[in-house]
Scaffold this motif. Sequence first.
Motif, short mmCIF file in Angstrom:
data_model
loop_
_atom_site.label_atom_id
_atom_site.label_comp_id
_atom_site.label_asym_id
_atom_site.label_seq_id
_atom_site.Cartn_x
_atom_site.Cartn_y
_atom_site.Cartn_z
N THR A 227 0.80 -1.08 0.02
CA THR A 227 -0.04 -0.22 -0.16
C THR A 227 0.87 0.91 0.01
OG1 THR A 227 -0.10 -0.31 2.39
CG2 THR A 227 -2.16 -1.25 1.13
N PRO A 233 -3.65 6.93 7.40
CA PRO A 233 -3.76 6.18 6.37
C PRO A 233 -5.22 6.81 5.38
CG PRO A 233 -4.27 4.99 8.06
CD PRO A 233 -3.60 6.20 8.76
N VAL A 235 -7.97 5.99 2.30
CA VAL A 235 -8.51 5.10 1.15
C VAL A 235 -8.98 6.05 -0.02
CG1 VAL A 235 -9.91 3.39 0.38
CG2 VAL A 235 -8.71 3.28 2.70
N LYS A 242 -0.53 6.53 -5.01
CA LYS A 242 -1.06 5.42 -4.35
C LYS A 242 -1.47 4.19 -5.20
CE LYS A 242 -4.05 6.93 -0.80
NZ LYS A 242 -3.30 6.49 0.59
N ILE A 245 -3.22 1.07 -3.31
CA ILE A 245 -4.51 1.50 -2.59
C ILE A 245 -5.64 1.63 -3.73
CG2 ILE A 245 -6.30 3.05 -1.60
CD1 ILE A 245 -4.67 1.40 0.60
N ASN A 271 -8.65 2.27 8.70
CA ASN A 271 -7.39 1.99 8.35
C ASN A 271 -7.14 0.93 7.22
OD1 ASN A 271 -7.14 -0.54 9.56
ND2 ASN A 271 -6.98 0.25 11.57
N TYR A 272 -5.71 0.81 6.84
CA TYR A 272 -5.49 -0.38 5.78
C TYR A 272 -5.93 -1.61 6.07
CZ TYR A 272 -3.38 3.66 3.25
OH TYR A 272 -2.97 4.83 2.77
N PHE A 275 -9.62 -1.99 5.79
CA PHE A 275 -9.60 -2.03 4.15
C PHE A 275 -9.51 -3.23 3.43
CE2 PHE A 275 -8.06 -0.39 -0.09
CZ PHE A 275 -9.36 -0.48 -0.68
N LYS A 276 -8.32 -3.77 3.89
CA LYS A 276 -7.74 -5.00 3.21
C LYS A 276 -8.84 -6.23 3.51
CE LYS A 276 -3.01 -4.27 2.38
NZ LYS A 276 -1.59 -4.76 2.82
#
Length: 333
Positions: A227, A233, A235, A242, A245, A271-272, A275-276
């Motif tokens: 990422t 962070p 999105v 990026k 992302i 946060n990532y 998101f993941k």
Amino acid sequence: MLTENIVFSAVQPSNNLTIGNYIGAIKIWVDIQNIYKCIYSIADLHAITNNYYNNLKTLSLNTLALYLACDINPETNIICLQSEIVEHSQLHWILSCFVNWNKLKHMTQFKNKYSKQGSLLNKVTVGLFTYPILMASDILLYQTNYVPVGYDQKQHLEFSRKIARNFNKKYGNIFTIPQPIIPKIGKITSLLNPIRKMSKSDINSNNYISLLDKPELVIKKINNAITDSNNPPIVKYDIKNKPGISNLLNILSVLTNISIVNLEKDLNNINYIQFKKIVSNEINNTLFKIQKKYFSIRNKEKYLNSILINGNKRAKIIARNTLNKVYRVIGIK
Ligand code: AMP
Ligand code: TRP
């Protein structure tokens, strides 16, 4: 409504399909299969431009079963195997004698593979060089109107159009000029190097999600996807700054049918890791349905082979007709 317009496309059975193949090609094949007369091929002759395999027929059957598992209809479409329709190789030769070799030197895919393999292994074949002529033959044999492909194939398609136009200029109206259908999202990129295309022949399988990956493996691969270190962070879609992302947003957007703008709004403030988790959940939902169908048909080899025998027969009639026209105008027949 079914129109007489013809669609042709193909995938190389060099490995099981990835989520990139699904988003860049197969999903669109499914979307248009009830509108046009579609011919979907398995490009096994293209696959050997890089490598010989000892299991290519098995890989071709895997690919066919994946087409069906992704909802390509074998009754209404023609599904065929490139090597079984000899007209592809025959037109390839004729067009090889029509195209100036100098034009082939500028094909990006060749240059990329050449620079990778040429420097490392000195393993570049003539087949890899003339690959776009075989692809043009695939398309032109069927008087194709539309070719749904991912962005990486755009240049090859432009090349096919050019051959068709030049051939027609010299010999009359022999080929239909094909038009590309390319998805808006561009390309799905590699998970660990989000500048590069996600490729099923990548030596590092952590770079791609195979349609046959198990749920735990998908979670692991997405968790490891590169990422950025923005703090806090965010999105947000920004291909240049990026790319990692943006790639995950592209995948999520296609699979959920929610626009990137709306996803950015919905995913504000997470946060990532969170998101993941959302991305891998969505991928796993899609793969669950595909894998369920895939494993219910993959071992029915008689059934799979009968689809190919029938498709090859139907494809051959169209291909032979075009090849005969070509033979006549160049004076062979
Ligand atoms: P290939 O895997 O090279 O046989 O590609 C088969 C089809 O999938 C072609 O239409 C490609 O353009 C498309 N495709 C392959 N990889 C990607 C990718 N990473 N993103 C989008 N489309 C792709
Ligand atoms: N070259 C294409 C790819 O790697 C596969 C392919 C072969 C193809 N023949 C084709 C795609 C004809 C569209 C039309 O993605």
